[in-house]
Design a protein around this motif. Sequence first.
Motif, mmCIF file in Angstrom:
data_model
loop_
_atom_site.group_PDB
_atom_site.id
_atom_site.type_symbol
_atom_site.label_atom_id
_atom_site.label_comp_id
_atom_site.label_asym_id
_atom_site.label_seq_id
_atom_site.Cartn_x
_atom_site.Cartn_y
_atom_site.Cartn_z
ATOM 1 N N LYS A 156 0.810 -1.217 0.000
ATOM 2 C CA LYS A 156 0.000 0.000 0.000
ATOM 3 C C LYS A 156 0.846 1.271 0.000
ATOM 4 N N LEU A 157 2.024 1.230 0.628
ATOM 5 C CA LEU A 157 2.793 2.451 0.831
ATOM 6 C C LEU A 157 3.920 2.669 -0.175
ATOM 7 N N ALA A 158 4.434 1.630 -0.778
ATOM 8 C CA ALA A 158 5.538 1.804 -1.729
ATOM 9 C C ALA A 158 5.203 2.805 -2.839
ATOM 10 N N PRO A 159 3.983 2.834 -3.370
ATOM 11 C CA PRO A 159 3.690 3.803 -4.422
ATOM 12 C C PRO A 159 3.794 5.273 -3.992
ATOM 13 N N VAL A 160 3.678 5.568 -2.694
ATOM 14 C CA VAL A 160 3.742 6.963 -2.266
ATOM 15 C C VAL A 160 5.171 7.412 -1.964
ATOM 16 N N GLU A 161 6.107 6.491 -1.942
ATOM 17 C CA GLU A 161 7.473 6.833 -1.522
ATOM 18 C C GLU A 161 8.100 7.988 -2.315
ATOM 19 N N PRO A 162 7.874 8.104 -3.627
ATOM 20 C CA PRO A 162 8.466 9.245 -4.336
ATOM 21 C C PRO A 162 7.972 10.609 -3.844
ATOM 22 N N GLN A 163 6.832 10.644 -3.168
ATOM 23 C CA GLN A 163 6.266 11.901 -2.673
ATOM 24 C C GLN A 163 6.186 11.906 -1.147
ATOM 25 N N LEU A 164 7.078 11.140 -0.514
ATOM 26 C CA LEU A 164 7.061 10.965 0.933
ATOM 27 C C LEU A 164 8.025 11.916 1.614
ATOM 28 N N GLU A 165 7.574 12.538 2.695
ATOM 29 C CA GLU A 165 8.429 13.307 3.594
ATOM 30 C C GLU A 165 8.341 12.660 4.965
ATOM 31 N N LEU A 166 9.487 12.219 5.473
ATOM 32 C CA LEU A 166 9.537 11.618 6.802
ATOM 33 C C LEU A 166 9.940 12.678 7.820
ATOM 34 N N PHE A 167 9.428 12.558 9.026
ATOM 35 C CA PHE A 167 9.820 13.444 10.115
ATOM 36 C C PHE A 167 10.171 12.590 11.314
ATOM 37 N N ASP A 168 10.943 13.146 12.236
ATOM 38 C CA ASP A 168 11.344 12.365 13.406
ATOM 39 C C ASP A 168 11.280 13.155 14.707
ATOM 40 N N ALA A 169 10.584 14.284 14.694
ATOM 41 C CA ALA A 169 10.477 15.091 15.907
ATOM 42 C C ALA A 169 9.139 15.829 15.919
ATOM 43 N N ASP A 170 8.738 16.239 17.107
ATOM 44 C CA ASP A 170 7.556 17.077 17.229
ATOM 45 C C ASP A 170 7.835 18.417 16.569
ATOM 46 N N GLY A 171 6.798 19.075 16.120
ATOM 47 C CA GLY A 171 6.988 20.392 15.547
ATOM 48 C C GLY A 171 5.869 20.769 14.621
ATOM 49 N N PRO A 172 6.035 21.880 13.914
ATOM 50 C CA PRO A 172 4.990 22.345 13.003
ATOM 51 C C PRO A 172 4.764 21.351 11.871
ATOM 52 N N LEU A 173 3.537 21.226 11.488
ATOM 53 C CA LEU A 173 3.173 20.363 10.373
ATOM 54 C C LEU A 173 2.771 21.222 9.180
ATOM 55 N N ALA A 174 1.918 22.180 9.447
ATOM 56 C CA ALA A 174 1.448 23.143 8.456
ATOM 57 C C ALA A 174 0.985 24.355 9.252
ATOM 58 N N PRO A 175 0.780 25.491 8.614
ATOM 59 C CA PRO A 175 0.328 26.661 9.379
ATOM 60 C C PRO A 175 -0.894 26.330 10.237
ATOM 61 N N GLY A 176 -0.761 26.560 11.525
ATOM 62 C CA GLY A 176 -1.864 26.319 12.441
ATOM 63 C C GLY A 176 -1.977 24.906 12.967
#
Length: 116
Positions: A79-99
Motif C-alpha cells: 500500500k505504501l511503496a507507491p507513495v514513496e516518491p512523494q514521501l516526507e519523513l519526520f522524526d520530531a515534534d513540531g509544526p506540520l502546516a500553518p496552524g
Amino acid sequence: MSGTPGGGFLDSLRAHGVAPEDVTDVVFTHLHFDHVGWSSRKGRRVFPNATYRAHAADWAHFVTDGRRRAAPDPGAVRKLAPVEPQLELFDADGPLAPGSRRQATRRATPRARRCT
C-alpha cells in the motif's frame, strides 16, 4: 468526514467538491493497515499531487527496516511503496502546516503521532 462508510471516502470527497488531484497533503498518524488504505489503489497513488508525511520510525518499522527480526509488513509495503516518491519523513515534534503541529504519543506503533 467522520462516519464515512468503508469504500465511500472518495465519493464523499467528490460530494464536497474535492477531487483526488486537489489533495495536497496526506498525514499518516501511524501506519496500521486501516490507516493507510487510501494511500494507493492498484499500485498507484490515490492522491497524485499530495505530499505524504509519516514518522520515520513508523516507516522503518512497517516498510523498510532491515534491522527487525521480522520482515516488513507485506500489506504495508504494497500500500505504501507507491507513495514513496512523494514521501516526507519526520522524526520530531513540531509544526506540520500553518496552524497545526505533530506531537508524539505512546500508542499503537513505534511513533504514532497526534496532529493538532
